[in-house]
Design a protein around this motif. Structure first.
Motif, mmCIF file in Angstrom:
data_model
loop_
_atom_site.group_PDB
_atom_site.id
_atom_site.type_symbol
_atom_site.label_atom_id
_atom_site.label_comp_id
_atom_site.label_asym_id
_atom_site.label_seq_id
_atom_site.Cartn_x
_atom_site.Cartn_y
_atom_site.Cartn_z
ATOM 1 N N GLN A 93 22.919 26.231 63.227
ATOM 2 C CA GLN A 93 21.987 27.152 63.869
ATOM 3 C C GLN A 93 21.162 27.927 62.861
ATOM 4 O OE1 GLN A 93 21.424 27.415 67.170
ATOM 5 N NE2 GLN A 93 22.863 25.733 67.456
ATOM 6 N N GLN A 94 19.838 27.917 63.081
ATOM 7 C CA GLN A 94 18.926 28.653 62.213
ATOM 8 C C GLN A 94 18.831 30.124 62.604
ATOM 9 O OE1 GLN A 94 17.437 27.765 59.525
ATOM 10 N NE2 GLN A 94 16.893 25.611 59.545
ATOM 11 N N ASP A 95 18.985 30.433 63.895
ATOM 12 C CA ASP A 95 18.841 31.813 64.349
ATOM 13 C C ASP A 95 20.094 32.266 65.085
ATOM 14 O OD1 ASP A 95 18.238 31.642 67.520
ATOM 15 O OD2 ASP A 95 17.334 29.935 66.477
ATOM 16 N N ASN A 96 20.310 33.571 65.068
ATOM 17 C CA ASN A 96 21.525 34.130 65.654
ATOM 18 C C ASN A 96 21.620 33.897 67.157
ATOM 19 O OD1 ASN A 96 21.974 34.999 63.099
ATOM 20 N ND2 ASN A 96 21.734 37.188 63.514
ATOM 21 N N GLY A 97 20.461 33.876 67.830
ATOM 22 C CA GLY A 97 20.462 33.711 69.273
ATOM 23 C C GLY A 97 21.063 32.396 69.714
ATOM 24 N N GLY A 98 20.983 31.384 68.868
ATOM 25 C CA GLY A 98 21.523 30.079 69.224
ATOM 26 C C GLY A 98 23.014 29.960 68.992
ATOM 27 N N ALA A 104 29.154 29.580 72.662
ATOM 28 C CA ALA A 104 30.350 28.936 72.114
ATOM 29 C C ALA A 104 31.378 28.702 73.219
ATOM 30 C CB ALA A 104 30.946 29.798 71.005
ATOM 31 N N ARG A 105 31.544 29.682 74.086
ATOM 32 C CA ARG A 105 32.475 29.548 75.218
ATOM 33 C C ARG A 105 32.057 28.400 76.123
ATOM 34 N NH1 ARG A 105 32.849 34.242 79.900
ATOM 35 N NH2 ARG A 105 33.534 32.882 81.602
ATOM 36 N N TYR A 106 30.740 28.275 76.387
ATOM 37 C CA TYR A 106 30.259 27.225 77.290
ATOM 38 C C TYR A 106 30.460 25.843 76.677
ATOM 39 C CZ TYR A 106 27.432 25.257 81.053
ATOM 40 O OH TYR A 106 27.014 24.544 82.150
ATOM 41 N N HIS A 107 30.166 25.725 75.375
ATOM 42 C CA HIS A 107 30.401 24.456 74.690
ATOM 43 C C HIS A 107 31.876 24.077 74.777
ATOM 44 C CE1 HIS A 107 26.658 23.630 72.100
ATOM 45 N NE2 HIS A 107 26.312 24.426 73.079
ATOM 46 N N VAL A 130 35.074 24.325 68.327
ATOM 47 C CA VAL A 130 33.623 24.506 68.369
ATOM 48 C C VAL A 130 33.249 25.261 67.098
ATOM 49 C CG1 VAL A 130 31.685 25.567 69.572
ATOM 50 C CG2 VAL A 130 33.546 24.515 70.881
ATOM 51 N N ILE A 131 32.421 24.646 66.265
ATOM 52 C CA ILE A 131 32.100 25.198 64.943
ATOM 53 C C ILE A 131 30.608 25.498 64.856
ATOM 54 C CG2 ILE A 131 32.130 24.781 62.456
ATOM 55 C CD1 ILE A 131 34.418 22.748 62.996
ATOM 56 N N PHE A 132 30.273 26.756 64.651
ATOM 57 C CA PHE A 132 28.887 27.157 64.449
ATOM 58 C C PHE A 132 28.665 27.461 62.965
ATOM 59 C CE2 PHE A 132 28.955 27.881 69.012
ATOM 60 C CZ PHE A 132 27.665 27.546 69.385
ATOM 61 N N ILE A 133 27.727 26.763 62.359
ATOM 62 C CA ILE A 133 27.298 27.057 60.989
ATOM 63 C C ILE A 133 25.970 27.788 61.097
ATOM 64 C CG2 ILE A 133 26.682 26.101 58.734
ATOM 65 C CD1 ILE A 133 28.369 23.645 59.447
ATOM 66 N N THR A 134 25.948 29.042 60.682
ATOM 67 C CA THR A 134 24.779 29.885 60.906
ATOM 68 C C THR A 134 24.136 30.325 59.599
ATOM 69 O OG1 THR A 134 26.145 31.907 60.998
ATOM 70 C CG2 THR A 134 25.753 30.732 63.068
#
Length: 275
Positions: A93-98, A104-107, A130-134
């Motif tokens: 993710q490039q931006d925090n909103g994403g 994350a809960r929905y994914h 579920v892994i978010f790289i921000t």
């Protein structure tokens, strides 16, 4: 989508794509897809984030469509499964909103929904991450990695449902394995990367004729998809305007040359009363 090579501006677009390609990094969506569609690259990334050198993937897929017939569907950046049947959803993710907590809960919920066959016991649910790289520190505590798991509030004990959410702060690029990985995700050129695995793929996509042609085709497909989405959005706006004037969905469908059901969906989403 088939590319129309007879278009007069194709060569101009390809030259533009080549200039764009030179500045792309793995943090950019279209380039990330074409790096992580190589299992070795996704496997390397997960080995570091999960701190498990033994982790081996059975399969991985980019832009996986998780359909929800009762609500919103989601395209996940990269979905993988390891030899222990553990599943992973990696989102860059490039931006925090994403990278919101509720996303994350929905994914996580969609991964569960697509894990069991009809009638299968709930104990068959696999462990998943579920892994978010921000790009920035979404959680704001200055850490490089955050692990979110459920606990029993009264006792502090783990509520072990095998569902996990991880946030990786790519802004910290220190001299650790994870920090070097984050550094590599921002590199424009393969020679500047620490990882041989990722560098090999980046070099292939940016410095070989076959790789450059592949990326140009991918960007041209995105270009055509954007034009089509623009046309559809224009039709949708027209439909909403006509609906607000009291024109029936049937007449709007005739004007837009779309199905009545699609027009009704547009009107419903726009909260305009359907005639």
């Amino acid at each position: 989508m088939a590319i129309e090579y007879g278009e007069s501006d194709l060569r101009v677009r390809y030259e533009k794509y080549r200039r764009i390609l030179d500045n792309l990094t793995i943090m950019d969506d279209i380039f990330m897809r074409n790096v992580l569609n190589q299992p070795a690259c996704t496997e390397y990334l997960l080995q570091i984030i999960m701190q498990n050198e033994e982790l081996k993937l059975l399969d991985c897929m980019v832009q996986k469509d998780f359909k929800n017939l009762q609500g919103r569907s989601v395209y996940m950046d990269c979905v993988a499964q390891d030899t222990e049947k553990c599943r992973y959803d990696v989102e860059v993710q490039q931006d925090n909103g994403g990278a919101s907590f509720k996303r994350a809960r929905y994914h996580s919920s969609l991964m569960d929904m697509h894990s069991l066959e009809p009638g299968q016991n709930f104990d068959g649910l696999p462990e998943h991450f579920v892994i978010f790289i921000t790009r920035e520190d979404v959680l704001g505590s200055g850490l490089q990695i955050y692990h979110a798991d459920r606990i029993l509030r009264e006792t502090g004990e783990d509520f072990s449902d095998d569902s996990h959410i991880i946030y990786v702060n790519a802004a910290i690029q220190d001299d650790t394995r994870l920090g070097r990985l984050m550094h590599d995700l921002f590199c424009k050129h393969a020679d500047d990367m620490y990882s041989e695995v990722l560098a090999k793929r980046v070099k292939e996509l940016k410095e070989t004729e076959r790789g450059v042609e592949h990326m140009c085709r991918a960007m041209d497909e995105l270009y055509h998809e954007g034009k089509e989405e623009g046309r559809n959005e224009g039709k949708r706006e027209m439909a909403l305007s006509m609906a607000e004037m009291g024109i029936s969905a049937e007449k709007i469908a005739q004007a837009a040359k779309e199905s009545v059901s699609l027009v009704r969906q547009w009107i419903s989403e726009g909260a305009v009363p359907v005639k």
